[in-house]
Design a protein around this motif. Structure first.
Motif, PDB file in Angstrom:
ATOM      1  N   CYS A   1      52.976   2.107  41.312  1.00 34.46           N
ATOM      2  CA  CYS A   1      51.944   1.665  40.450  1.00 34.46           C
ATOM      3  C   CYS A   1      51.222   2.289  39.847  1.00 34.46           C
ATOM      4  CB  CYS A   1      52.317  -0.409  40.940  1.00 34.46           C
ATOM      5  SG  CYS A   1      50.908  -0.752  42.027  1.00 34.46           S
ATOM      6  N   THR A   2      50.382   3.247  41.501  1.00 34.94           N
ATOM      7  CA  THR A   2      49.477   3.478  40.776  1.00 34.94           C
ATOM      8  C   THR A   2      49.503   5.010  40.452  1.00 34.94           C
ATOM      9  OG1 THR A   2      49.888   4.014  43.569  1.00 34.94           O
ATOM     10  CG2 THR A   2      47.723   2.146  42.385  1.00 34.94           C
ATOM     11  N   ALA A   3      50.813   5.223  40.429  1.00 36.54           N
ATOM     12  CA  ALA A   3      51.156   6.886  40.027  1.00 36.54           C
ATOM     13  C   ALA A   3      50.781   6.802  38.612  1.00 36.54           C
ATOM     14  CB  ALA A   3      52.576   6.597  39.861  1.00 36.54           C
ATOM     15  N   ALA A   4      50.329   8.153  38.678  1.00 35.20           N
ATOM     16  CA  ALA A   4      49.793   8.824  37.823  1.00 35.20           C
ATOM     17  C   ALA A   4      50.870   8.812  36.504  1.00 35.20           C
ATOM     18  CB  ALA A   4      49.310  10.427  37.230  1.00 35.20           C
ATOM     19  N   ASN A   5      50.298   8.336  35.530  1.00 28.41           N
ATOM     20  CA  ASN A   5      51.870   8.480  33.933  1.00 28.41           C
ATOM     21  C   ASN A   5      51.754   9.156  33.239  1.00 28.41           C
ATOM     22  OD1 ASN A   5      54.046   6.326  34.103  1.00 28.41           O
ATOM     23  ND2 ASN A   5      53.397   5.769  32.055  1.00 28.41           N
ATOM     24  N   ARG A   6      49.994   9.351  32.506  1.00 25.74           N
ATOM     25  CA  ARG A   6      49.541  10.010  31.055  1.00 25.74           C
ATOM     26  C   ARG A   6      48.719  11.318  31.555  1.00 25.74           C
ATOM     27  NH1 ARG A   6      47.470   5.734  28.393  1.00 25.74           N
ATOM     28  NH2 ARG A   6      46.682   4.902  29.659  1.00 25.74           N
ATOM     29  N   PHE A   7      48.813  12.290  31.662  1.00 24.66           N
ATOM     30  CA  PHE A   7      47.609  13.249  32.265  1.00 24.66           C
ATOM     31  C   PHE A   7      47.089  13.767  30.517  1.00 24.66           C
ATOM     32  CE2 PHE A   7      50.929  13.414  35.864  1.00 24.66           C
ATOM     33  CZ  PHE A   7      50.120  13.589  36.691  1.00 24.66           C
ATOM     34  N   TYR A   8      45.986  13.203  30.562  1.00 22.50           N
ATOM     35  CA  TYR A   8      44.873  13.622  29.548  1.00 22.50           C
ATOM     36  C   TYR A   8      44.359  15.059  29.969  1.00 22.50           C
ATOM     37  CZ  TYR A   8      45.724   9.972  27.608  1.00 22.50           C
ATOM     38  OH  TYR A   8      46.836   8.640  26.832  1.00 22.50           O
ATOM     39  N   VAL A   9      44.480  16.725  29.474  1.00 20.68           N
ATOM     40  CA  VAL A   9      43.912  17.188  30.034  1.00 20.68           C
ATOM     41  C   VAL A   9      43.199  18.190  29.036  1.00 20.68           C
ATOM     42  CG1 VAL A   9      44.236  19.693  31.164  1.00 20.68           C
ATOM     43  CG2 VAL A   9      45.626  17.639  32.145  1.00 20.68           C
ATOM     44  N   GLN A  10      42.238  18.551  29.027  1.00 24.26           N
ATOM     45  CA  GLN A  10      41.162  18.976  28.281  1.00 24.26           C
ATOM     46  C   GLN A  10      41.506  20.294  27.915  1.00 24.26           C
ATOM     47  OE1 GLN A  10      36.359  18.525  28.771  1.00 24.26           O
ATOM     48  NE2 GLN A  10      36.493  18.368  26.441  1.00 24.26           N
TER      49      GLN A  10
ATOM     50  N   LEU B   1      37.790   9.059  41.335  1.00 21.82           N
ATOM     51  CA  LEU B   1      37.254   9.621  40.519  1.00 21.82           C
ATOM     52  C   LEU B   1      37.091  11.004  41.550  1.00 21.82           C
ATOM     53  CD1 LEU B   1      35.071  10.664  38.693  1.00 21.82           C
ATOM     54  CD2 LEU B   1      33.268   9.412  40.146  1.00 21.82           C
ATOM     55  N   ASN B   2      37.460  11.847  40.881  1.00 19.65           N
ATOM     56  CA  ASN B   2      37.922  13.590  41.860  1.00 19.65           C
ATOM     57  C   ASN B   2      38.375  13.080  42.786  1.00 19.65           C
ATOM     58  OD1 ASN B   2      36.910  14.971  40.521  1.00 19.65           O
ATOM     59  ND2 ASN B   2      34.751  14.782  40.989  1.00 19.65           N
ATOM     60  N   ARG B   3      39.437  12.596  43.033  1.00 21.98           N
ATOM     61  CA  ARG B   3      40.688  11.605  44.220  1.00 21.98           C
ATOM     62  C   ARG B   3      41.831  11.542  43.163  1.00 21.98           C
ATOM     63  NH1 ARG B   3      39.536  10.818  49.539  1.00 21.98           N
ATOM     64  NH2 ARG B   3      41.521   9.205  49.228  1.00 21.98           N
ATOM     65  N   GLY B   4      42.800  12.085  44.392  1.00 25.30           N
ATOM     66  CA  GLY B   4      44.424  10.966  43.553  1.00 25.30           C
ATOM     67  C   GLY B   4      44.639  10.009  44.798  1.00 25.30           C
ATOM     68  N   LEU B   5      43.802  10.136  45.424  1.00 26.28           N
ATOM     69  CA  LEU B   5      44.487   8.468  45.843  1.00 26.28           C
ATOM     70  C   LEU B   5      43.236   7.345  46.390  1.00 26.28           C
ATOM     71  CD1 LEU B   5      46.370   7.140  48.010  1.00 26.28           C
ATOM     72  CD2 LEU B   5      45.552   8.172  50.344  1.00 26.28           C
ATOM     73  N   VAL B   6      43.653   5.850  46.504  1.00 21.68           N
ATOM     74  CA  VAL B   6      42.620   5.129  46.048  1.00 21.68           C
ATOM     75  C   VAL B   6      43.000   3.841  47.144  1.00 21.68           C
ATOM     76  CG1 VAL B   6      41.442   5.722  44.021  1.00 21.68           C
ATOM     77  CG2 VAL B   6      43.187   3.587  44.045  1.00 21.68           C
ATOM     78  N   SER B   7      43.920   4.308  47.426  1.00 24.40           N
ATOM     79  CA  SER B   7      44.542   2.796  47.629  1.00 24.40           C
ATOM     80  C   SER B   7      43.902   2.737  49.528  1.00 24.40           C
ATOM     81  CB  SER B   7      45.771   2.416  48.097  1.00 24.40           C
ATOM     82  OG  SER B   7      46.889   2.150  47.070  1.00 24.40           O
ATOM     83  N   ASP B   8      43.487   1.412  50.199  1.00 28.81           N
ATOM     84  CA  ASP B   8      43.556   1.469  51.455  1.00 28.81           C
ATOM     85  C   ASP B   8      42.718  -0.224  51.585  1.00 28.81           C
ATOM     86  OD1 ASP B   8      40.742   1.675  52.975  1.00 28.81           O
ATOM     87  OD2 ASP B   8      39.942   2.948  52.766  1.00 28.81           O
ATOM     88  N   PRO B   9      42.705  -1.016  52.770  1.00 32.88           N
ATOM     89  CA  PRO B   9      42.611  -2.192  53.217  1.00 32.88           C
ATOM     90  C   PRO B   9      41.592  -2.784  53.075  1.00 32.88           C
ATOM     91  CG  PRO B   9      44.495  -0.580  54.301  1.00 32.88           C
ATOM     92  CD  PRO B   9      44.011   0.595  53.881  1.00 32.88           C
ATOM     93  N   ALA B  10      40.329  -2.877  53.375  1.00 36.33           N
ATOM     94  CA  ALA B  10      38.820  -2.507  52.689  1.00 36.33           C
ATOM     95  C   ALA B  10      38.681  -2.668  51.836  1.00 36.33           C
ATOM     96  CB  ALA B  10      38.200  -0.870  53.591  1.00 36.33           C
ATOM     97  N   ALA B  11      39.355  -1.851  50.287  1.00 32.76           N
ATOM     98  CA  ALA B  11      39.293  -1.703  49.207  1.00 32.76           C
ATOM     99  C   ALA B  11      39.762  -3.109  48.120  1.00 32.76           C
ATOM    100  CB  ALA B  11      39.136  -0.565  48.369  1.00 32.76           C
ATOM    101  N   PRO B  12      38.585  -3.305  47.409  1.00 32.77           N
ATOM    102  CA  PRO B  12      39.191  -4.710  46.406  1.00 32.77           C
ATOM    103  C   PRO B  12      40.689  -3.857  45.585  1.00 32.77           C
ATOM    104  CG  PRO B  12      37.520  -4.103  45.884  1.00 32.77           C
ATOM    105  CD  PRO B  12      37.622  -4.086  46.957  1.00 32.77           C
ATOM    106  N   PHE B  13      41.675  -4.347  46.217  1.00 32.84           N
ATOM    107  CA  PHE B  13      43.029  -4.133  44.691  1.00 32.84           C
ATOM    108  C   PHE B  13      43.547  -4.670  43.709  1.00 32.84           C
ATOM    109  CE2 PHE B  13      47.167  -2.617  43.460  1.00 32.84           C
ATOM    110  CZ  PHE B  13      47.852  -1.132  43.999  1.00 32.84           C
ATOM    111  N   GLY B  14      43.857  -4.666  42.527  1.00 29.06           N
ATOM    112  CA  GLY B  14      44.105  -5.371  41.160  1.00 29.06           C
ATOM    113  C   GLY B  14      43.897  -4.920  40.074  1.00 29.06           C
ATOM    114  N   GLY B  15      44.496  -5.139  39.321  1.00 24.84           N
ATOM    115  CA  GLY B  15      43.883  -4.475  37.721  1.00 24.84           C
ATOM    116  C   GLY B  15      43.103  -5.786  36.840  1.00 24.84           C
ATOM    117  N   VAL B  16      43.281  -5.084  35.794  1.00 21.33           N
ATOM    118  CA  VAL B  16      42.738  -6.060  34.156  1.00 21.33           C
ATOM    119  C   VAL B  16      44.210  -6.324  33.149  1.00 21.33           C
ATOM    120  CG1 VAL B  16      40.719  -5.365  35.017  1.00 21.33           C
ATOM    121  CG2 VAL B  16      41.312  -3.930  33.159  1.00 21.33           C
ATOM    122  N   LYS B  17      43.302  -7.184  32.442  1.00 20.76           N
ATOM    123  CA  LYS B  17      44.717  -6.549  31.217  1.00 20.76           C
ATOM    124  C   LYS B  17      45.641  -7.724  31.715  1.00 20.76           C
ATOM    125  CE  LYS B  17      43.505  -2.874  29.066  1.00 20.76           C
ATOM    126  NZ  LYS B  17      43.431  -2.032  27.863  1.00 20.76           N
ATOM    127  N   GLN B  18      46.839  -6.622  31.228  1.00 22.84           N
ATOM    128  CA  GLN B  18      48.058  -7.042  31.789  1.00 22.84           C
ATOM    129  C   GLN B  18      48.861  -6.612  32.922  1.00 22.84           C
ATOM    130  OE1 GLN B  18      51.169  -8.518  28.785  1.00 22.84           O
ATOM    131  NE2 GLN B  18      49.454  -8.180  27.380  1.00 22.84           N
TER     132      GLN B  18
END
Length: 491
Positions: free
Chosen positions: A298-307, A449-466
């Motif tokens: 679910c955390t996989a990058a889906n849309r790559f926006y590159v300047q 931010l400048n990281r491709g991995l954010v999952s960490d048991p010590a961090a709050p994991f979850g989303g907004v909207k739907q």
């Protein structure tokens, strides 16, 4: 069933794994003896079968959780924490076997599977420490008339519904905080990957989790079975990880009895690369964000926006890296990208690629199923993907990177936010001021931010909207399994 050729090289025989329902501390066949075949996605062949629970079986699990609830609630926090700590230790001791099992039934590479086991075990270590830190408050009412006492009590019996893509981590991310808070649980794992859940149940038993505190039931009739549990007055919590579509249905079910619900739902993660980004760092991050678990996350990058100033160089670098990945059976140590979970997934992703091409996208690598036995789709890179293509609006859940260009910060933020989802986003730039500014503007529960991995048991994991409700991990995770009680006291 004896070990056969597809499973040679494993350290265990799949026929010897627990495969019955785990209810009240005992292994039980399903009511009526029905079974569910579990497939190896690397070959499409049957590994073994597991019990197919009836509604009555599930209600027995609820009864077992109810019987164990008071005793577990009254167990000292330190004792609960020590049991959770032992779960962590046992998972680490058995890491290689668990990784092989996850690769076998899920298809992910051994490298990814070992990473999942480490991540999954860490939830037990983290929440073993949180169990003794569930602090309340005491303070004087503004009027001075009384004291305000606030405490956090276990919410009660919890039904946990987990997906197939992280069969260990999605279970422990829910079980660990629930047990730390003093709740008893019924876990319903996905039928595609139930074996990991049952092996973990045996680890909980070995660690000292009392009978009935954790129950595990697999069923081919998920909707009716979960609905029956949610309509039992003893059940007070639902924690679900899966698609937004199913999450909406479960929320409707939970509304009937006003059950507290935590939802970790779908995503459509934007991966934003500005012209000033470190190109190699952005490519490294892209490979992690896109290809962890072969893109089935679910955390996989889906849309790559590159300047646009860096778009061609980024597309070239990503194409080279994706094309070089070795595709093969998950449990082959040389594999870097395993199969998808089933044939339906192969066909769905193929349809997304075809739709993008028909709308003007260019395939730079892959773009098709690999053919032969098993459920494989080649690592794929596309560029020039228009905003209206399905692949930019639907969760891919596979090894496909869709790239499009942008010019300005405002433009890319608007595009990134133009979705019903808001689970995670990624931003790469050397300008930390812009990075923080964009991160705050993105409608997302998490940002790398400048990281491709954010999952960490010590961090709050979850989303907004739907993309969901509530948070897992950190101190927030244990609070999802608590009720806050206020007591007005005079003394």
């Amino acid at each position: 069933m004896n070990k056969t050729a597809p499973f040679e090289g494993l350290s265990f025989d799949p026929a010897g794994l627990p495969a019955d329902l785990w209810i009240d501390g005992t292994w039980r066949p399903a009511d009526g003896g029905k079974r569910i075949d579990v497939l190896d996605p690397s070959t499409g062949k049957v590994i073994t079968s597991v019990a197919d629970a009836s509604i009555e079986d599930a209600m027995q699990a609820v009864a077992a959780a109810g019987k164990a609830a008071e005793g577990w609630k009254m167990t000292a926090p330190r004792q609960r924490g020590e049991i959770l700590r032992r779960c962590f230790e046992l998972m680490i001791e058995k890491r290689d076997m668990l990784a092989e099992l996850i690769s076998l039934e899920n298809g992910k590479s051994l490298t990814d599977a070992k990473g999942e086991v480490t991540y999954a075990a860490e939830f037990f270590r983290w929440f073993s420490e949180e169990a003794v830190r569930l602090n309340g408050d005491i303070y004087t009412a503004p009027s001075g008339a009384n004291k305000i006492v606030v405490e956090h009590q276990p919410i009660g019996i919890a039904v946990l519904v987990t997906p197939w893509n992280f069969p260990a981590a999605m279970a422990t991310r829910k079980i660990a905080p629930a047990l730390a808070a003093g709740c008893t649980v019924i876990l319903k794992p996905a039928t595609e990957t139930p074996l990991t859940a049952y092996v973990l149940a045996d680890i909980y038993r070995e660690a000292g989790v009392p009978a009935g505190v954790v129950n595990v039931v697999t069923t081919s009739r998920a909707g009716a079975t979960v609905s029956a549990m949610l309509h039992d007055s003893r059940v007070r919590k639902l924690s679900f990880t899966g698609s937004t579509e199913v999450g909406r249905k479960l929320l409707r079910e939970a509304a009937d009895t006003v059950i507290s619900s935590s939802m970790e739902l779908g995503g459509n993660a934007p991966f934003i690369v500005f012209d000033d980004a470190d190109l190699e760092a952005a490519l490294d991050g892209a490979m992690v964000a896109k290809m962890r678990n072969g893109g089935e996350a679910c955390t996989a990058a889906n849309r790559f926006y590159v300047q646009n100033g860096i778009r061609d160089a980024f597309a070239k670098g990503l194409t080279e890296r994706m094309a070089a990945l070795k595709v093969g059976a998950g449990y082959d140590p040389k594999t870097q990208c395993g199969p998808l979970i089933n044939q339906d997934a192969v066909e769905r992703i193929g349809g997304l690629v075809e739709d993008a091409v028909s709308n003007g996208a260019e395939v730079l690598a892959g773009g098709k199923a690999s053919g032969g036995e098993g459920f494989y789709f080649l690592p794929t890179v596309m560029t020039g993907v228009p905003a209206h293509a399905r692949i930019m609006n639907e969760e891919i859940f596979g090894p496909v990177a869709a790239i499009t260009g942008f010019d300005t910060e405002d433009e890319v933020v608007a595009a990134a936010n133009d979705t019903e989802y808001g689970l995670i986003a990624y931003v790469f730039t050397r300008d930390i001021g812009r990075g923080m500014r964009v991160s705050e503007r993105l409608e997302s529960g998490m940002v790398g931010l400048n990281r491709g991995l954010v999952s960490d048991p010590a961090a709050p994991f979850g989303g907004v909207k739907q993309s969901g409700l509530g948070r897992e991990g950190a101190h927030h995770g244990i609070m999802e399994f608590c009720e806050t009680k206020y007591i007005a006291v005079s003394w």
